[in-house]
Design an enzyme around this catalytic site. Structure first.
Site, PDB file in Angstrom:
ATOM      1  N   CYS A 272      -1.153   3.701  -6.525  1.00  0.00           N
ATOM      2  CA  CYS A 272      -1.963   3.117  -5.444  1.00  0.00           C
ATOM      3  C   CYS A 272      -2.197   1.679  -5.870  1.00  0.00           C
ATOM      4  O   CYS A 272      -2.488   1.424  -7.051  1.00  0.00           O
ATOM      5  CB  CYS A 272      -3.293   3.860  -5.319  1.00  0.00           C
ATOM      6  SG  CYS A 272      -4.546   2.988  -4.329  1.00  0.00           S
TER       7      CYS A 272
ATOM      8  N   CYS B 132       0.871  -1.178   0.000  1.00  0.00           N
ATOM      9  CA  CYS B 132       0.000   0.000   0.000  1.00  0.00           C
ATOM     10  C   CYS B 132       0.907   1.227   0.000  1.00  0.00           C
ATOM     11  O   CYS B 132       1.735   1.376   0.903  1.00  0.00           O
ATOM     12  CB  CYS B 132      -0.864  -0.037   1.263  1.00  0.00           C
ATOM     13  SG  CYS B 132      -1.883   1.427   1.511  1.00  0.00           S
TER      14      CYS B 132
HETATM   15  N1  DGL Z   1      -4.035   0.621  -1.725  1.00  0.00           N
HETATM   16  C1  DGL Z   1      -3.614   1.784  -1.052  1.00  0.00           C
HETATM   17  C2  DGL Z   1      -2.431   2.459  -1.745  1.00  0.00           C
HETATM   18  O1  DGL Z   1      -1.652   1.809  -2.391  1.00  0.00           O
HETATM   19  C3  DGL Z   1      -4.601   2.863  -0.684  1.00  0.00           C
HETATM   20  C4  DGL Z   1      -6.001   2.556  -0.513  1.00  0.00           C
HETATM   21  C5  DGL Z   1      -6.766   3.417   0.448  1.00  0.00           C
HETATM   22  O2  DGL Z   1      -6.971   4.607   0.210  1.00  0.00           O
HETATM   23  O3  DGL Z   1      -7.142   2.824   1.435  1.00  0.00           O
HETATM   24  O4  DGL Z   1      -2.236   3.641  -1.622  1.00  0.00           O
END
Ligand code: DGL
Length: 258
Positions: free
Chosen positions: A182, A70
């Site tokens: 993301c 993430c």
């Molecule tokens: N999957 C997460 C990222 O790579 C973010 C997702 C979220 O906003 O919870 O930034």
């Protein structure tokens, strides 16, 4: 050997899928913080405490390495996690550096998609300042996209309209690369491929992250692995329906990437 993958929701599955293909002889634990998803539109201090709590739950399972799959969580808490836990931890950041290098020859611009929180963090600002000497990087927050993804909204018409609307202010001829900053966003690579002009490449940091994981495992002498690609799914709310959703989402990724 169990490698933990952590994300707010199903986004980190796009990174896990890459790992399952490249490192099939490891076993995996995937944790989604379903109590608090999405992170990217919440205050930084709240998100930090969610991350620390959820990773603590994972550690009880006996991990040998952790991938913070993430971008948002990495920019907020990776240093603190490294201070707390004595195991190899791999974080993620938007693939701005390779994108700038790839674009140097063409003179085209780079457009980075990420959550509002990732784009607000000093870590992102520092990254762009370090690598973007020609001032060619633009950043576009997509605050709604994680919601769509968590709802498994992959309808081509709805999502194409969403992206077209977000991109309406940009002259896409000026751009050579879109960076998906993301881990939820690669679920939309095929839809983006259809709406972006064909000269624009779409890149994400997943392969680079798994290369770093692999190098780290080699350093610890466990690169070959002793597992079988088994995945245990967990989520902070403990909701069995969400576990099913994660399995479905991983199957969707297998299908769309095969
Ligand atoms: N999957 C997460 C990222 O790579 C973010 C997702 C979220 O906003 O919870 O930034």
């Amino acid at each position: 050997m169990t490698i933990g993958f952590f994300d707010s929701g199903i986004g980190g599955l796009t990174v896990l899928e890459e790992s399952l293909r490249r490192l099939p002889a490891q076993d995996y634990l995937y944790m989604a913080d379903t109590l608090h998803v999405p992170y990217g539109t919440k205050p930084q201090e709240d998100v930090k405490s969610y991350i620390l709590e959820t990773v603590e739950m994972m550690m009880a399972e006996g991990l040998e390495a952790l991938v913070v799959a993430c971008n948002t969580a990495t920019s907020i808490a990776v240093s603190e996690l490294r201070e707390r836990y004595a195991l190899p931890i791999v974080g993620m950041e938007p693939a701005v550096k390779p994108a700038v290098e790839m674009n140097r020859a063409t003179g085209k611009r780079v457009l980075v998609f990420a959550t509002p929180l990732t784009l607000q963090m000093p870590k992102y600002y520092a990254l762009v300042s370090r690598v973007d000497d020609g001032g060619i990087v633009d950043s576009l927050p997509l605050p709604e996209l994680v919601h769509y993804c968590e709802d498994l909204q992959f309808d081509e018409r709805i999502m194409s309209d969403y992206f077209r609307d977000k991109l309406s202010g940009y002259n896409l001829n000026e751009y050579g690369i879109v960076v998906l900053g993301c881990t939820h966003y690669p679920f939309y690579t095929n839809i983006l491929r259809q709406i972006l002009p064909s000269h624009i490449q779409i890149v994400n940091g997943n392969a680079g992250t798994i290369r770093r994981l692999s190098a780290l495992l080699s350093r610890y002498g466990v690169a070959g692995g002793r597992g079988s690609g088994k995945v245990k799914f967990m989520c902070s709310s403990g909701d069995p329906a969400y576990i099913d959703k994660m399995r479905k989402a991983l199957d969707f990724l297998y299908e769309s990437n095969s």
